[in-house]
Design an enzyme around this catalytic site. Structure first.
Site, short mmCIF file in Angstrom:
data_model
loop_
_atom_site.label_atom_id
_atom_site.label_comp_id
_atom_site.label_asym_id
_atom_site.label_seq_id
_atom_site.Cartn_x
_atom_site.Cartn_y
_atom_site.Cartn_z
N PHE A 124 -19.66 74.33 19.12
CA PHE A 124 -17.90 74.95 19.02
C PHE A 124 -18.73 76.32 18.78
O PHE A 124 -19.12 76.75 17.59
CB PHE A 124 -16.78 74.49 18.47
CG PHE A 124 -16.17 73.95 19.08
CD1 PHE A 124 -16.13 73.23 20.54
CD2 PHE A 124 -14.70 74.36 18.88
CE1 PHE A 124 -14.89 72.97 21.71
CE2 PHE A 124 -13.75 73.80 19.83
CZ PHE A 124 -13.71 73.54 20.94
N GLN A 237 -3.94 83.26 14.96
CA GLN A 237 -4.84 83.93 16.13
C GLN A 237 -5.04 83.99 17.37
O GLN A 237 -3.91 82.76 17.75
CB GLN A 237 -6.01 82.63 15.21
CG GLN A 237 -6.64 81.77 16.55
CD GLN A 237 -8.22 80.98 16.15
OE1 GLN A 237 -7.61 79.62 16.52
NE2 GLN A 237 -9.18 81.02 15.16
N HIS A 239 -6.58 82.70 20.50
CA HIS A 239 -7.37 81.67 21.23
C HIS A 239 -7.85 82.91 22.56
O HIS A 239 -6.96 83.34 23.36
CB HIS A 239 -6.49 81.03 21.74
CG HIS A 239 -8.00 79.88 22.25
ND1 HIS A 239 -8.84 79.66 23.48
CD2 HIS A 239 -8.73 78.58 21.91
CE1 HIS A 239 -9.63 79.20 23.64
NE2 HIS A 239 -9.44 78.07 22.27
N LEU A 253 -3.49 76.14 26.94
CA LEU A 253 -5.03 76.89 26.39
C LEU A 253 -5.84 75.92 27.58
O LEU A 253 -5.44 75.02 28.54
CB LEU A 253 -4.95 75.60 25.62
CG LEU A 253 -6.83 75.94 24.28
CD1 LEU A 253 -6.40 77.29 23.71
CD2 LEU A 253 -6.49 74.39 23.43
N GLU A 256 -12.24 75.41 24.16
CA GLU A 256 -13.77 76.54 23.55
C GLU A 256 -14.41 75.00 23.79
O GLU A 256 -15.43 75.59 24.49
CB GLU A 256 -13.03 75.46 22.66
CG GLU A 256 -14.42 77.32 22.15
CD GLU A 256 -13.86 77.40 20.48
OE1 GLU A 256 -12.66 78.43 20.28
OE2 GLU A 256 -15.12 77.92 19.39
N ARG A 287 -13.57 82.90 17.98
CA ARG A 287 -12.98 83.41 18.16
C ARG A 287 -11.58 84.20 18.71
O ARG A 287 -12.03 85.04 18.97
CB ARG A 287 -11.97 82.04 17.66
CG ARG A 287 -11.09 81.25 18.62
CD ARG A 287 -10.63 79.81 17.87
NE ARG A 287 -10.57 78.85 18.49
CZ ARG A 287 -10.11 77.60 17.93
NH1 ARG A 287 -9.13 76.99 17.40
NH2 ARG A 287 -9.93 76.16 18.32
N HIS A 352 -2.53 81.16 19.40
CA HIS A 352 -2.87 79.62 19.57
C HIS A 352 -2.83 79.30 18.01
O HIS A 352 -1.90 78.15 17.91
CB HIS A 352 -4.33 79.38 19.38
CG HIS A 352 -4.65 78.36 20.08
ND1 HIS A 352 -4.62 77.37 21.04
CD2 HIS A 352 -5.69 77.48 19.14
CE1 HIS A 352 -5.05 76.05 20.70
NE2 HIS A 352 -6.42 76.72 19.55
N ARG A 387 -10.11 80.77 11.76
CA ARG A 387 -10.05 79.50 11.88
C ARG A 387 -11.40 79.53 13.33
O ARG A 387 -10.90 79.77 13.84
CB ARG A 387 -8.69 78.71 12.23
CG ARG A 387 -9.03 77.26 12.56
CD ARG A 387 -7.37 76.84 12.31
NE ARG A 387 -7.14 76.53 13.59
CZ ARG A 387 -7.91 76.11 15.34
NH1 ARG A 387 -8.74 75.19 14.77
NH2 ARG A 387 -7.80 76.29 16.56
#
Length: 593
Positions: A124, A237, A239, A253, A256, A287, A352, A387
């Site tokens: 990730f 954040q 995304h 979404l 990821e 991100r 996100h 994050r």
């Protein structure tokens, strides 16, 4: 309204929020027996926003990359958070995450497996090793299912579809909550010796968002109004990969995990542009970097037809995609009419996650209000300025448990019944019923729509002084108009009435986001200011803490906690711990799961 005949319940521990953090807290609070515990959910049990977390839970189990360790996870999380995280929160998190994932497995959670039968872990963005324990792209759903079954097997009371509008106090201590049943609007009072906030984030303040309807920041806004400190609210954040088309699903979404399994980003010129922005990590950069890179490509005229970038994983083959990313395959095919096994698809940044929130103690999740604890997205301290993907699911396991323990201990030590002045309840009953006195008042949906437009334009992925100041002025005007929001009809099945309180909470938090963004005159992590494009050493010394006052929001600078020498040495390494080792990265540790 007769207060004496109002539906009233008394518990030792009251958990607000029935998502992953809330259920994990409730399980722990009830574990020792002898205390009464209740969970209050705004939605139905099993429908919380946790199900939207798809990619996995980050934990340095080391089943796939044996060089992984808590030190590497600590290094990655601090680096991603640009060092305004609470180091102790991150240390606790990195050390305990493996045990919490294995514990979940013991409770019945199903994970993808390695050929040896161990929990599979995937790569990730921003993680130095393959670290995310997962089941396809439905990990959040599996986590919630497991915790839900665990909770209902214990002596825990569950209240579904209840909106909480106010936290109640016994002098300076928490004493419970007031709310109403969404079905028929009848009021309910919960008395409690300890309260755990696990109410999630507030991504619905933005127009394009991956967040579900519950994410209106109720817990954070209510806590702020009773004096709880909120921290680093400017950190929101975006995304990098939300759906762009069709418009009805814009923002939904795209996990990821697509990039983690080999997906590649291209611009309209078929250039793999992440090679320019982060040659080392490319699509698996953090991100904030990937989202800004897509934004810059679109601004430079190299965007897709609907203003995003192309994401392509078709080269991995249909069997692989359907096995590893079944949810994404179905989502894109059903909602976007795109077969991702055959062609690329458009993605663009979407709101996100909220890294800011209620300031919580690193080990107990305690807030500055005695008896009030916070865990999960509503809390602040773990993620800093950005994050890492997969840290949210591990977060709710680690700190949900710790909040439950601390709430249980607090409630157990609190003698006697809580005393809630009737005046608090009478005031709230009057306030909650006021919208019915204004049937022709402002429409809450209109206010919400305008708020989303303001926040997306003035406090989105790119910011500057003038834009933020204009945004703040618009939010303050919306707050004035919101005082006249009205509701028609009765209290039974009345979503317009419910929306009044959602909008009030979002307006409160939107103001704090902008005020925090104005205060932080630099660019750091998810906070990108074009007029202060550099990350400044001086600004990195501070967290910005918001305090409620009758005269308005007060922001104070609080020093970022100083790391002990041993942790400083970890963060000072040029490469993440383990990355410099020469052993075989594919060697398994031989863990039991």
């Amino acid at each position: 309204m007769n207060i004496e005949t109002m539906e009233t319940h008394s518990f030792d521990v009251l958990v607000l929020g029935s998502g992953g953090a809330g259920l994990r807290a409730a399980v722990e609070a009830a574990a020792g027996g002898g205390l009464s515990v209740a969970v209050i959910g705004k939605s139905l049990l099993g429908k919380a926003h946790t199900v939207m977390a798809e990619g996995g839970a980050a934990a340095s189990i080391g089943n796939v990359d044996s060089r992984d360790s808590w030190q590497t996870h600590f290094y990655d999380t601090m680096k991603s958070g640009h060092y305004i995280n609470n180091f102790r929160t991150v240390e606790v998190f990195a050390k305990e995450a493996p045990a919490r994932v294995l514990e979940l497995e013991q409770w019945g959670a199903v994970f993808d497996r390695t050929p040896e039968g161990l929990i599979m872990q995937r790569a990730f963005g921003g993680h130095s090793f393959r670290r995310l324990a997962h089941i396809g792209d439905r990990t959040g759903m599996e986590l919630l299912r497991t915790l839900q079954y665990k909770a209902i097997s214990m002596d825990i009371s569950i209240f579904q579809e209840v909106t909480i509008t106010r936290l109640l106090m016994d002098k300076d201590r928490i004493a419970g909550a007031f709310g109403y049943y969404r079905a028929d609007g009848h009021f309910v009072v919960f008395k409690a010796k300890a309260v755990v906030l696990a109410t999630g984030g507030w991504g619905k303040v933005y127009k394009v968002t991956s967040n579900s309807w519950e994410s209106t920041g109720d817990g954070a806004a209510m806590a702020y109004r009773i004096g709880a400190e909120l921290q680093d609210m400017e950190m929101v954040q975006f995304h990098p990969t939300g759906m762009v088309w069709p418009p009805g699903v814009a923002g939904l979404l795209v996990t990821e995990g697509v990039r983690g399994e080999g997906g590649i980003l291209y611009n309209s010129e078929k250039e793999r542009f992440m090679l320019r922005y982060d040659p080392e990590r490319q699509e698996l950069s953090t991100r904030d970097v990937v989202a800004r890179s897509i934004f810059k490509e679109v601004q430079a005229g190299r965007g897709t037809p609907h203003g995003g970038a192309w994401l392509d994983i078709s080269h991995k083959g249909a069997d692989f995609i359907k096995r590893k990313l079944p949810g994404m395959y179905e989502q894109l095919l059903t909602l976007g009419d795109v077969d991702i096994t055959k062609s690329p698809f458009e993605v663009a940044p979407t709101c996100h996650y909220t890294m800011g929130g209620v300031k919580a103690h690193a080990e107990t999740c305690a807030t500055n209000i005695p008896g009030l604890f916070a865990a999960g997205e509503v809390a602040c301290g773990l993620h800093g300025a950005n994050r890492l993907g997969g840290n949210s699911l591990a977060d709710i396991l680690v700190f949900g448990r710790r909040a439950g323990i601390a709430a249980r201990d607090f409630a157990g030590s609190r003698k006697g019944d809580v005393n809630i002045p009737e005046s608090q309840i009478e005031e709230e009953v009057t306030r909650v019923l006021e919208p019915f006195n204004r049937p022709n008042g402002e429409n809450p949906y209109t206010i919400h729509e305008e708020l989303q437009a303001v926040m997306s334009t003035h406090a989105g992925i790119v910011r500057d002084q003038q834009t933020l100041e204009e945004g703040l002025e618009k939010v303050l005007k919306l707050q004035e108009r919101a005082k006249n929001m009205g509701a028609q009809g009765g209290r039974t099945y009345n979503p317009g009435w419910h929306a009044v309180f959602d909008v009030e909470n979002m307006l409160t938090l939107s103001e704090l986001i902008i005020r925090g963004a104005l205060e932080r005159k630099e660019s750091r992590g998810a906070h990108w200011r074009t007029d202060y494009p550099d990350e400044l050493e001086e600004m990195g010394k501070w967290n910005f803490v918001h305090e409620y006052s009758p005269d308005g929001d007060r922001i104070k600078r609080v020093p970022v906690p100083t790391m002990p020498l041993a942790l400083q040495e970890i963060c000072a390494k040029p490469l993440a711990p383990g990355r410099e080792a020469s052993d075989n990265p594919n060697q398994r540790k031989g863990a039991s799961s």
